[in-house]
Write a protein that holds these residues in place. Structure first.
Motif, PDB file in Angstrom:
ATOM      1  N   GLU A  22       0.827  -1.208   0.000  1.00 23.16           N
ATOM      2  CA  GLU A  22       0.000   0.000   0.000  1.00 23.16           C
ATOM      3  C   GLU A  22       0.864   1.261   0.000  1.00 23.16           C
ATOM      4  OE1 GLU A  22      -0.475  -2.520   2.215  1.00 23.16           O
ATOM      5  OE2 GLU A  22      -2.265  -3.395   1.301  1.00 23.16           O
ATOM      6  N   ASP A  26       0.987   4.075  -2.902  1.00 27.80           N
ATOM      7  CA  ASP A  26       0.822   5.506  -2.621  1.00 27.80           C
ATOM      8  C   ASP A  26       1.985   6.314  -3.198  1.00 27.80           C
ATOM      9  OD1 ASP A  26      -1.576   5.160  -1.290  1.00 27.80           O
ATOM     10  OD2 ASP A  26      -0.655   5.111   0.698  1.00 27.80           O
ATOM     11  N   ARG A  97     -11.848   2.022  -2.517  1.00 25.22           N
ATOM     12  CA  ARG A  97     -12.240   0.616  -2.640  1.00 25.22           C
ATOM     13  C   ARG A  97     -11.051  -0.337  -2.503  1.00 25.22           C
ATOM     14  NH1 ARG A  97     -15.975   3.357  -5.756  1.00 25.22           N
ATOM     15  NH2 ARG A  97     -18.126   2.826  -5.312  1.00 25.22           N
ATOM     16  N   ARG A  98      -9.963   0.193  -1.935  1.00 29.71           N
ATOM     17  CA  ARG A  98      -8.746  -0.591  -1.684  1.00 29.71           C
ATOM     18  C   ARG A  98      -8.191  -1.204  -2.966  1.00 29.71           C
ATOM     19  NH1 ARG A  98      -7.810  -1.286   3.756  1.00 29.71           N
ATOM     20  NH2 ARG A  98      -9.547  -0.695   5.078  1.00 29.71           N
ATOM     21  N   LYS A 100      -5.746   0.599  -4.849  1.00 30.31           N
ATOM     22  CA  LYS A 100      -4.653   1.502  -5.221  1.00 30.31           C
ATOM     23  C   LYS A 100      -3.582   0.807  -6.074  1.00 30.31           C
ATOM     24  CE  LYS A 100      -4.124   5.344  -4.033  1.00 30.31           C
ATOM     25  NZ  LYS A 100      -3.536   6.248  -3.162  1.00 30.31           N
TER      26      LYS A 100
END
Length: 171
Positions: A22, A26, A97-98, A100
């Motif tokens: 994650e 990002d 909505r997860r 990425k």
């Protein structure tokens, strides 16, 4: 009891960084946004100029071939804008909505497609301008040379750097 640094043990693939998937997504998204800001601005300016050409008095004097080149250039410019603005829409529609990592992957693909379309748009715009300015076949040779320059700067140099990096890591 000592705590592990954030992301320890989850070294990102090939990044040399200690970051979770994650965190990596990002970071990559932020980098991609910076790249898109540069490309989008240039495309929007180019596209705006292309749209204004048809309203110039000399447009009526263009040959059928030059008008065809103009239409192709405007369509390519439109496709380029769509591809380079697409990642923003994609992100907005799937935000929260997860997704990425998937968003970054698809946005990167759209960006590369946008760069290829931008190369085509710029070459067509150059061809039109140089045909009108020079009235001879030198325009095609100049555009061909410039296309090679763009290909070298935008694609060949980065691909060679990747290849060199891969060879060095393999040793």
């Amino acid at each position: 009891m000592t705590s592990k640094p954030r992301g320890a043990g989850s070294r990102g693939p090939k990044t040399g960084r200690h970051e979770t998937p994650e965190e990596r997504a990002d970071r990559r998204w932020g980098e991609l946004l910076q790249e898109l800001r540069v490309a989008q601005t240039g495309v929007q300016i180019l596209f705006g100029f292309l749209l204004a050409v048809v309203f110039q008095p000399r447009f009526a004097e263009l040959s059928d071939t030059d008008r065809a080149i103009y239409v192709v250039t405007v369509m390519l410019g439109s496709a380029t804008a769509a591809a380079l603005i697409g990642p923003v829409s994609y992100h907005r529609l799937v935000s929260g909505r997860r997704l990425k990592p998937q968003t970054v992957t698809w946005a990167s693909r759209l960006t590369v497609l946008g760069l290829v379309l931008l190369l085509c748009t710029m070459c067509c715009a150059l061809l039109l301008i140089l045909r009108v300015a020079l009235h001879n076949s030198l325009a095609l040779w100049l555009v061909g040379g410039m296309a090679l320059w763009f290909l070298g700067c935008w694609f060949v140099v980065p691909v060679r750097a990747l290849a060199r990096s891969s060879r060095e890591r393999g040793k």
